[in-house]
Design an enzyme around this catalytic site. Structure first.
Site, PDB file in Angstrom:
ATOM      1  N   ASN A 155       0.805  -1.235   0.000  1.00 24.40           N
ATOM      2  CA  ASN A 155       0.000   0.000   0.000  1.00 24.40           C
ATOM      3  C   ASN A 155       0.834   1.280   0.000  1.00 24.40           C
ATOM      4  O   ASN A 155       0.486   2.254  -0.653  1.00 24.40           O
ATOM      5  CB  ASN A 155      -1.019  -0.005   1.144  1.00 24.40           C
ATOM      6  CG  ASN A 155      -0.369  -0.031   2.504  1.00 24.40           C
ATOM      7  OD1 ASN A 155       0.674  -0.645   2.697  1.00 24.40           O
ATOM      8  ND2 ASN A 155      -0.968   0.650   3.448  1.00 24.40           N
ATOM      9  N   GLU A 253       3.261  -5.483  12.289  1.00 20.14           N
ATOM     10  CA  GLU A 253       2.320  -4.370  12.072  1.00 20.14           C
ATOM     11  C   GLU A 253       1.240  -4.898  11.138  1.00 20.14           C
ATOM     12  O   GLU A 253       1.512  -5.138   9.957  1.00 20.14           O
ATOM     13  CB  GLU A 253       3.035  -3.179  11.422  1.00 20.14           C
ATOM     14  CG  GLU A 253       4.145  -2.587  12.270  1.00 20.14           C
ATOM     15  CD  GLU A 253       3.653  -1.925  13.533  1.00 20.14           C
ATOM     16  OE1 GLU A 253       2.462  -1.557  13.604  1.00 20.14           O
ATOM     17  OE2 GLU A 253       4.454  -1.797  14.469  1.00 20.14           O
ATOM     18  N   CYS A 287      -3.435   1.502   6.250  1.00 20.72           N
ATOM     19  CA  CYS A 287      -3.855   0.762   7.450  1.00 20.72           C
ATOM     20  C   CYS A 287      -4.475   1.701   8.480  1.00 20.72           C
ATOM     21  O   CYS A 287      -5.199   1.265   9.361  1.00 20.72           O
ATOM     22  CB  CYS A 287      -2.674   0.021   8.036  1.00 20.72           C
ATOM     23  SG  CYS A 287      -1.277   1.113   8.317  1.00 20.72           S
ATOM     24  N   GLU A 465       7.023   0.387  16.188  1.00 18.12           N
ATOM     25  CA  GLU A 465       8.100   0.913  15.360  1.00 18.12           C
ATOM     26  C   GLU A 465       8.282   2.394  15.703  1.00 18.12           C
ATOM     27  O   GLU A 465       7.532   2.955  16.476  1.00 18.12           O
ATOM     28  CB  GLU A 465       7.748   0.748  13.876  1.00 18.12           C
ATOM     29  CG  GLU A 465       7.583  -0.706  13.470  1.00 18.12           C
ATOM     30  CD  GLU A 465       7.340  -0.884  11.977  1.00 18.12           C
ATOM     31  OE1 GLU A 465       6.457  -0.201  11.427  1.00 18.12           O
ATOM     32  OE2 GLU A 465       8.036  -1.713  11.366  1.00 18.12           O
TER      33      GLU A 465
HETATM   34  P1  NAD Z   1       0.150  -9.444   2.958  1.00 18.05           P
HETATM   35  O1  NAD Z   1       0.140  -9.949   4.352  1.00 18.05           O
HETATM   36  O2  NAD Z   1      -0.540 -10.225   1.920  1.00 18.05           O
HETATM   37  O3  NAD Z   1       1.644  -9.286   2.434  1.00 18.05           O
HETATM   38  C1  NAD Z   1       2.604  -8.487   3.085  1.00 18.05           C
HETATM   39  C2  NAD Z   1       3.989  -8.988   2.748  1.00 18.05           C
HETATM   40  O4  NAD Z   1       4.162 -10.282   3.320  1.00 18.05           O
HETATM   41  C3  NAD Z   1       4.257  -9.158   1.255  1.00 18.05           C
HETATM   42  O5  NAD Z   1       5.590  -8.800   0.978  1.00 18.05           O
HETATM   43  C4  NAD Z   1       4.051 -10.644   1.058  1.00 18.05           C
HETATM   44  O6  NAD Z   1       4.749 -11.164  -0.053  1.00 18.05           O
HETATM   45  C5  NAD Z   1       4.612 -11.191   2.353  1.00 18.05           C
HETATM   46  N1  NAD Z   1       4.146 -12.531   2.731  1.00 18.05           N
HETATM   47  C6  NAD Z   1       2.963 -13.135   2.439  1.00 18.05           C
HETATM   48  N2  NAD Z   1       2.937 -14.390   2.959  1.00 18.05           N
HETATM   49  C7  NAD Z   1       4.110 -14.566   3.617  1.00 18.05           C
HETATM   50  C8  NAD Z   1       4.670 -15.646   4.353  1.00 18.05           C
HETATM   51  N3  NAD Z   1       4.040 -16.803   4.529  1.00 18.05           N
HETATM   52  N4  NAD Z   1       5.902 -15.482   4.897  1.00 18.05           N
HETATM   53  C9  NAD Z   1       6.572 -14.322   4.747  1.00 18.05           C
HETATM   54  N5  NAD Z   1       6.103 -13.268   4.031  1.00 18.05           N
HETATM   55  C10 NAD Z   1       4.869 -13.388   3.476  1.00 18.05           C
HETATM   56  O7  NAD Z   1      -0.397  -7.961   3.047  1.00 18.05           O
HETATM   57  P2  NAD Z   1      -0.688  -6.957   1.840  1.00 18.05           P
HETATM   58  O8  NAD Z   1      -1.937  -7.420   1.165  1.00 18.05           O
HETATM   59  O9  NAD Z   1       0.554  -6.757   1.050  1.00 18.05           O
HETATM   60  O10 NAD Z   1      -0.963  -5.587   2.619  1.00 18.05           O
HETATM   61  C11 NAD Z   1      -2.197  -5.206   3.120  1.00 18.05           C
HETATM   62  C12 NAD Z   1      -2.284  -5.446   4.610  1.00 18.05           C
HETATM   63  O11 NAD Z   1      -1.216  -4.776   5.263  1.00 18.05           O
HETATM   64  C13 NAD Z   1      -3.544  -4.894   5.223  1.00 18.05           C
HETATM   65  O12 NAD Z   1      -4.069  -5.843   6.114  1.00 18.05           O
HETATM   66  C14 NAD Z   1      -3.078  -3.669   5.977  1.00 18.05           C
HETATM   67  O13 NAD Z   1      -3.854  -3.300   7.080  1.00 18.05           O
HETATM   68  C15 NAD Z   1      -1.724  -4.099   6.406  1.00 18.05           C
HETATM   69  N6  NAD Z   1      -0.887  -2.932   6.734  1.00 18.05           N
HETATM   70  C16 NAD Z   1      -0.602  -2.683   8.034  1.00 18.05           C
HETATM   71  C17 NAD Z   1       0.161  -1.580   8.382  1.00 18.05           C
HETATM   72  C18 NAD Z   1       0.506  -1.274   9.808  1.00 18.05           C
HETATM   73  O14 NAD Z   1       1.373  -0.449  10.032  1.00 18.05           O
HETATM   74  N7  NAD Z   1      -0.118  -1.895  10.782  1.00 18.05           N
HETATM   75  C19 NAD Z   1       0.631  -0.730   7.376  1.00 18.05           C
HETATM   76  C20 NAD Z   1       0.299  -1.018   6.049  1.00 18.05           C
HETATM   77  C21 NAD Z   1      -0.460  -2.131   5.736  1.00 18.05           C
END
Ligand code: NAD
Length: 485
Positions: A155, A253, A287, A465
């Site tokens: 995002n 996060e 998020c 963080e």
């Molecule tokens: P996602 O969990 O699908 O992927 C995030 C990252 O994790 C990607 O690089 C992905 O390739 C990797 N990943 C996926 N499966 C994995 C595994 N088994 N082992 C290791 N890495 C793995 O999330 P997304 O769809 O990319 O992002 C959206 C989500 O992120 C939303 O839920 C949003 O709320 C959250 N988000 C949270 C924050 C925060 O600060 N809390 C900030 C931004 C986004």
């Protein structure tokens, strides 16, 4: 684009290289739905090579003076700033966000992340405890952990990627990092900037690929001592299951479903402007977006009509057009997921007040565009209010009392942030104490001071963080107790 830019490569030991398997994943442009590049589908073998490069670089980097480390970090920040326009265009093309947003928020913040931690490390200190009466003094050494893994979402691609890497490097660690496979471009471009800034080879390694394979290989690698992850809650849970038995340090996060609580005594115009932004900035894919709006009954009807009018006026268009307030959603599967929530709304007794449909942008008919959508719900228990949608969709409902508003705000599995609109100081303090979130904004939204602890409670994450919190996460404290005679 040159072929080098179209084919994104891994950045290992300061070199750009293809994945060992020579397998590639399509990279889509969300604004037109076309494949515009390929990214490495990296395997365990690529991660292994990145870990080896980190291991070789660690003795040198961890003993480099803080002044020298800081100087390199500041040069990286300068390098990002010098390429502001180029990086913003790349981010916008990869992610679908308006270029104006990438220019004003994403890329400047990526530079700030390096600059902030480049300065912070020069001020980072540890404690000493004198044990009076025992002739002893304790002091704490804070050592870098070694090799750490940083995994980020799509995002805010370069913004969140650097938010992890910068403190890890500043603290003297070597990093194996993976950006989202959905938005890999700016992470790829960062490698060159790091080389130009004189970051020694192997200190930062960037490996591209899918979460289940490349990401998993990073998380389960025995030499990786800590994982800093931002992404979905389900992924965070999976990562925790893998990493916990290996006793790795974890910073998670995760998702959010943030309440936006609006009281009648607020500064109405400021609240309205900010609520439009906090609902739909980055197509609602932040998020921290306030996706559940709760409004005090006495101003509910007025707010409803003013807000809907403002939302209807938001222009959805190609990300490169200046007038576009919303660009494209990040991917086709994500667009379909968001649409499925909207389609399900009537079955939950909810009313779509505006939006809800795909937008066809002339000349870019296959882009992933969606109208900003406002849904009036009857209950906070419905799926629309309980599950993270992470798109340009907000719900709204009214409340009668402060107690009711607080209960609904907390009645959700997530606890990332909350926004409160009121001029009542006592109420502000009551909510600040009682809201089950890691961040509370009062009469503002997404105002970020990088020294503050950032993160969520409940299913929104573990750890914080930012500022000292990040530098503490990326270091191992060791207490030394000396008794003297
Ligand atoms: P996602 O969990 O699908 O992927 C995030 C990252 O994790 C990607 O690089 C992905 O390739 C990797 N990943 C996926 N499966 C994995 C595994 N088994 N082992 C290791 N890495 C793995 O999330 P997304 O769809 O990319 O992002 C959206 C989500 O992120 C939303 O839920 C949003 O709320 C959250 N988000 C949270 C924050 C925060 O600060 N809390 C900030 C931004 C986004």
């Amino acid at each position: 684009m040159t072929s080098k830019e179209t084919y994104i490569q891994n950045f290992i030991n300061g070199n750009f290289q293809n994945p060992k398997s020579d397998e590639w994943i399509d990279n889509f442009n969300p604004a037109n739905g076309e494949v515009y590049g390929k990214i490495p589908n990296s395997s365990k073998a690529d991660v292994e090579e990145a870990v080896n490069a980190s291991a070789k670089a660690f003795p040198g980097w961890s003993t480099t003076t803080v002044e020298e480390r800081s100087k390199i970090m500041l040069k990286i920040a300068d390098g990002i700033e010098a390429k502001l326009q180029f990086l913003a265009e790349a981010e916008s093309k990869d992610n679908g966000k308006p270029i104006s947003l990438a220019l004003s928020v994403d890329i400047p913040r990526a530079a700030s992340n390096f600059r902030f931690f480049g300065h912070a490390i020069t001020q980072f200190a540890s404690e000493a405890h004198e044990s009076v009466g025992h002739n002893a003094v304790n002091f704490t050494l804070r050592k870098p952990l070694g090799i750490v893994g940083c995994i980020s979402p799509w995002n805010l691609p370069l913004y969140l990627f650097t938010w992890k890497i910068a403190p890890a490097l500043a603290a003297g660690n070597c990093v194996v990092a993976k950006p989202s496979e959905v938005t890999p471009m700016t992470a790829y471009l960062l490698g060159e900037i790091c080389n130009q800034a004189g970051l020694p080879k192997g200190v930062l390694n960037i490996v591209h690929g899918l979460g289940q394979t490349t990401g998993q290989a990073i998380v389960e690698h025995p030499q990786i001592k800590a994982v800093s992850f931002t992404g979905g809650t389900a992924t965070g849970e999976h990562i925790a299951r893998t990493a916990a038995p290996m006793f790795k340090k974890l910073s998670l996060e995760l998702g959010g479903k943030n309440p936006n609580l609006i009281f009648a005594d607020c500064d109405y115009d400021k609240m309205l402007d900010t609520t439009v932004r906090s609902s739909f900035a980055n197509q609602g894919q932040i998020c921290l977006c306030g996706s559940r709006i709760f409004v005090e009954e006495s101003i509910y009807e007025k707010f409803k009509s003013d807000f809907v009018a403002r939302v209807k006026a938001l222009k959805v268009g190609h990300p490169s057009e200046k007038e576009s307030k919303l660009g494209a959603l990040v991917s086709k599967p994500h667009l379909e997921k968001v649409l499925s929530f909207i389609e399900d709304a009537p079955a939950q007794g909810a009313t779509i007040l505006c939006g809800g449909k795909k937008v066809t942008v002339p000349s870019f008919e296959n882009g992933y565009y969606l109208e900003p959508t406002v849904i009036e719900v009857k209950s906070n228990q419905c799926k629309l209010n309980q599950e993270e949608i992470f798109g340009p969709v907000v719900t709204m409902m009214s409340f009668k009392t402060e107690e009711e508003a607080l209960a609904m705000a907390n009645e959700v599995r997530y606890g990332l942030s909350a926004t409160l609109w009121t001029n009542n100081l006592n109420r502000t303090m009551r909510f600040s104490n009682e809201l089950q979130t890691g961040i509370v904004w009062v009469n503002t939204w997404m105002m970020r001071d990088l020294r503050t602890p950032f993160g969520g409670m409940k299913d929104s994450g573990v750890g914080r963080e930012g500022g000292w919190e990040a530098l503490r996460f990326f270091t191992e404290p060791k207490n030394v107790c000396i008794q003297y005679s």
